[in-house]
Design an enzyme around this catalytic site. Structure first.
Site, PDB file in Angstrom:
ATOM      1  N   SER A   1      10.861   2.835  -2.900  1.00 30.54           N
ATOM      2  CA  SER A   1       9.674   2.308  -2.572  1.00 30.54           C
ATOM      3  C   SER A   1       9.949   1.029  -1.779  1.00 30.54           C
ATOM      4  O   SER A   1      10.700   0.277  -2.213  1.00 30.54           O
ATOM      5  CB  SER A   1       8.661   2.225  -3.858  1.00 30.54           C
ATOM      6  N   LYS A   2       8.853   0.999  -0.750  1.00 26.49           N
ATOM      7  CA  LYS A   2       9.173  -0.384  -0.096  1.00 26.49           C
ATOM      8  C   LYS A   2       8.943  -1.801  -0.887  1.00 26.49           C
ATOM      9  O   LYS A   2       9.177  -2.923  -0.553  1.00 26.49           O
ATOM     10  CB  LYS A   2       8.162  -0.510   1.247  1.00 26.49           C
ATOM     11  N   ARG A   3       8.406  -1.586  -2.134  1.00 29.77           N
ATOM     12  CA  ARG A   3       8.336  -2.741  -3.002  1.00 29.77           C
ATOM     13  C   ARG A   3       9.815  -3.173  -3.350  1.00 29.77           C
ATOM     14  O   ARG A   3       9.862  -4.339  -3.444  1.00 29.77           O
ATOM     15  CB  ARG A   3       7.448  -2.777  -4.352  1.00 29.77           C
ATOM     16  N   LYS A   4      10.755  -2.173  -3.564  1.00 28.11           N
ATOM     17  CA  LYS A   4      11.802  -2.593  -3.949  1.00 28.11           C
ATOM     18  C   LYS A   4      13.042  -2.576  -2.730  1.00 28.11           C
ATOM     19  O   LYS A   4      14.116  -3.201  -2.998  1.00 28.11           O
ATOM     20  CB  LYS A   4      12.331  -1.737  -5.110  1.00 28.11           C
ATOM     21  N   ASN A   5      12.829  -1.727  -2.155  1.00 25.76           N
ATOM     22  CA  ASN A   5      13.655  -1.581  -1.103  1.00 25.76           C
ATOM     23  C   ASN A   5      13.092  -1.339   0.275  1.00 25.76           C
ATOM     24  O   ASN A   5      12.304  -0.687   0.367  1.00 25.76           O
ATOM     25  CB  ASN A   5      14.595  -0.249  -1.201  1.00 25.76           C
TER      26      ASN A   5
END
Ligand code: GLU
Length: 496
Positions: A264-268
């Site tokens: 997910s863009k929150r982590k990667n």
């Protein structure tokens, strides 16, 4: 070496990827494309690109263009697609509405589908009841199933709003064989919803359009992510209702963060452009992604696309959750840069990081502010690299009457809302400015305060070229990364 095995299904294969143009080109799409492409090349088949834009509200032409650009950058070529044409076109679902209408009529005539006139209010109330009663299955209760086809047709002809649903058998089981997992996956029919096939706006849903197109486009092998496993029984029911042969299904593992959660863009960063714009080599990114789900059969991790095609067989592909380990990608990319001769490195820089049009945009702003030619490099340095050092400007992040949490919240909200704005999402300077001004009105932030904050987040400086030009030159992904970094840095700072 293991003997090569003949894959299941009709050969040569016809495979496809079918992205929905609703956002940035996702690394997950590239991962699926890789396995489809390699399989097609290995067995002399064809690789088709189809655009699934039946979600009228979320699909955009700019997203479609970006997906095509990103896939080409990675080195994929397709024999058929919306841009190159082909014998089974059009390859954009919004241009095939007549085809779906004719097919849904076949389903209605055969009793495999029915018209449903339930209102939104009724469906919402039903859902609430099911949740309250802790029902084992949330879904449509079959209220309109008993309507006679004639009555359904009459009410539809009178203009009454309705959808068309799949008539799922109420008993028994629907199963399919997953050729990657080598297992039969079965679902109790009572757990399968009477899926909407045509929405009230007359557009088909993914399920109907996907099956009709896969059949009409002669797709022999459906290779897609495991998030579609629960959709596959609905598709199988549709193939049977039409009397069509099913393709072979392969569901690849979903890309994961290192903590195994769904990527997910929150982590990667998940946009392919992030990797392009930060200077990853496309062939390295492909090699890296290949290693996530494929092994050569020995412990070699570094291989080219051609080598993968030569060695490919399904027994070497794993269905387990592939972990997108950014540190490993960095190690691959660094090694590949070191392996280049200087002339090649120079040429590649001129094609990417130091491309003339990019430099020209930077020089346009730099020339107003430098005294010596040599000043140019330090001046434009903000536009390069992933991280900036916030240390020297951190005390400038203090905005009068705003707590540190306010600052964190506004940066988060800004980064999130920009994604939902079709114009600002393109990251052109004028659209960014219009969006940001509207954002200030909505959030009650003074433009001056917000713009100072954004300038610091994006460049690590308090003075830089005009903010929105700066953001456009840095690019969406670099800006997003830096805004996220600043949020992280602020999280670590003592309360103001
Ligand atoms: N449109 C679907 C997607 O966005 C396609 C899924 C499939 O391959 O069937 O991934």
């Amino acid at each position: 070496m293991r003997e090569s095995t003949t894959p299941p299904g009709r050969l040569p294969p016809r495979v496809r990827i079918a992205p929905s143009p609703t956002g940035d080109p996702h690394v997950g799409t590239a991962y699926i494309a890789l396995f489809n492409f390699v399989f097609a090349r290995k067995y002399g088949g064809r690789f088709v690109l189809r655009i699934e834009d039946t979600d009228q509200e979320r699909s955009t032409a700019s997203s479609e263009a970006a997906i095509l650009e990103a896939l080409r950058w990675l080195g994929f070529e397709w024999e058929e697609g919306p841009d190159v044409g082909g014998p089974h076109g059009p390859y954009r679902q919004s241009e095939r509405l007549g085809i779906y209408q004719a097919h849904v009529q076949r389903l209605l005539d055969g009793g495999h589908a029915y018209r449903c006139f339930c209102t939104r209010e009724r469906l919402d109330a039903l859902r609430r009841e099911q949740i309250e009663a802790k029902a084992s299955h949330l879904g449509y209760d079959g209220h309109c199933r008993a309507l006679s086809p004639d009555e359904g047709a009459r009410r539809a002809a009178d203009g009454e709003a309705h959808v068309v649903r799949l008539r799922v058998p109420s008993e028994g089981e629907t199963s399919f064989f997953d050729h990657l997992r080598q297992e039969t996956i079965g679902f109790q029919n009572e757990q399968i919803d009477d899926q909407v096939l045509v929405k009230s706006d007359g557009f088909p849903t993914y399920h109907l359009a996907n099956v009709v197109d896969d059949h009409l486009m002669g797709i022999t092998h459906v290779i897609r992510g495991e998030e579609w496993i629960t959709s596959t029984p609905k598709h199988v029911l549709l193939y049977r209702a039409f009397g069509w042969e099913e393709p072979c299904f392969f569901h690849l593992g979903l890309l994961r963060n290192t903590d195994r959660s769904k990527l997910s863009k929150r982590k990667n960063p998940v946009s392919i452009f992030h990797y392009r714009d930060l200077g990853y080599l496309p062939e390295t990114l492909l090699n890296f992604m290949a290693t996530l789900g494929f092994s050569m059969g020995d412990d070699r991790e570094r291989f080219t696309l051609d080598e993968m095609i030569t060695a490919f067989e399904w027994s070497k592909v794993s269905a387990g959750g592939p972990v997108f380990d950014a540190a490993k990608l960095d190690a691959f990319n660094g090694a590949d840069i070191r392996a280049m001769d200087v002339d090649t490195l120079h040429r590649r820089l001129l094609e990417t990081t130091l491309a003339p049009e990019r430099l020209r945009a930077l020089l346009f702003h730099a020339k107003e502010r430098i005294a010596r030619l040599d000043d140019v490099v330090p001046y434009i340095s903000f536009a390069f690299g992933a991280e900036v050092d916030y240390g020297p400007v951190l005390d400038k992040v203090k905005i009068k009457k705003r707590s540190r949490q306010d600052v964190i919240d506004v940066l988060e909200r800004f980064a999130e809302e920009i994604e939902r704005d079709p114009a600002a999402r393109t990251f052109e300077a004028a659209a960014l400015e219009a969006f940001s001004r509207g954002f200030c009105e909505r959030s009650g932030w003074k433009a001056k305060d917000l713009f100072t904050l954004l300038r610091i987040a994006v460049t690590g400086r308090t003075a830089a070229p005009p903010l929105f030009d700066t953001m456009a030159i840095c690019g969406k992904d670099r800006c997003r990364l830096r805004i996220r970094d600043l949020i992280g840095v602020l999280g670590g700072v003592a309360d103001w």
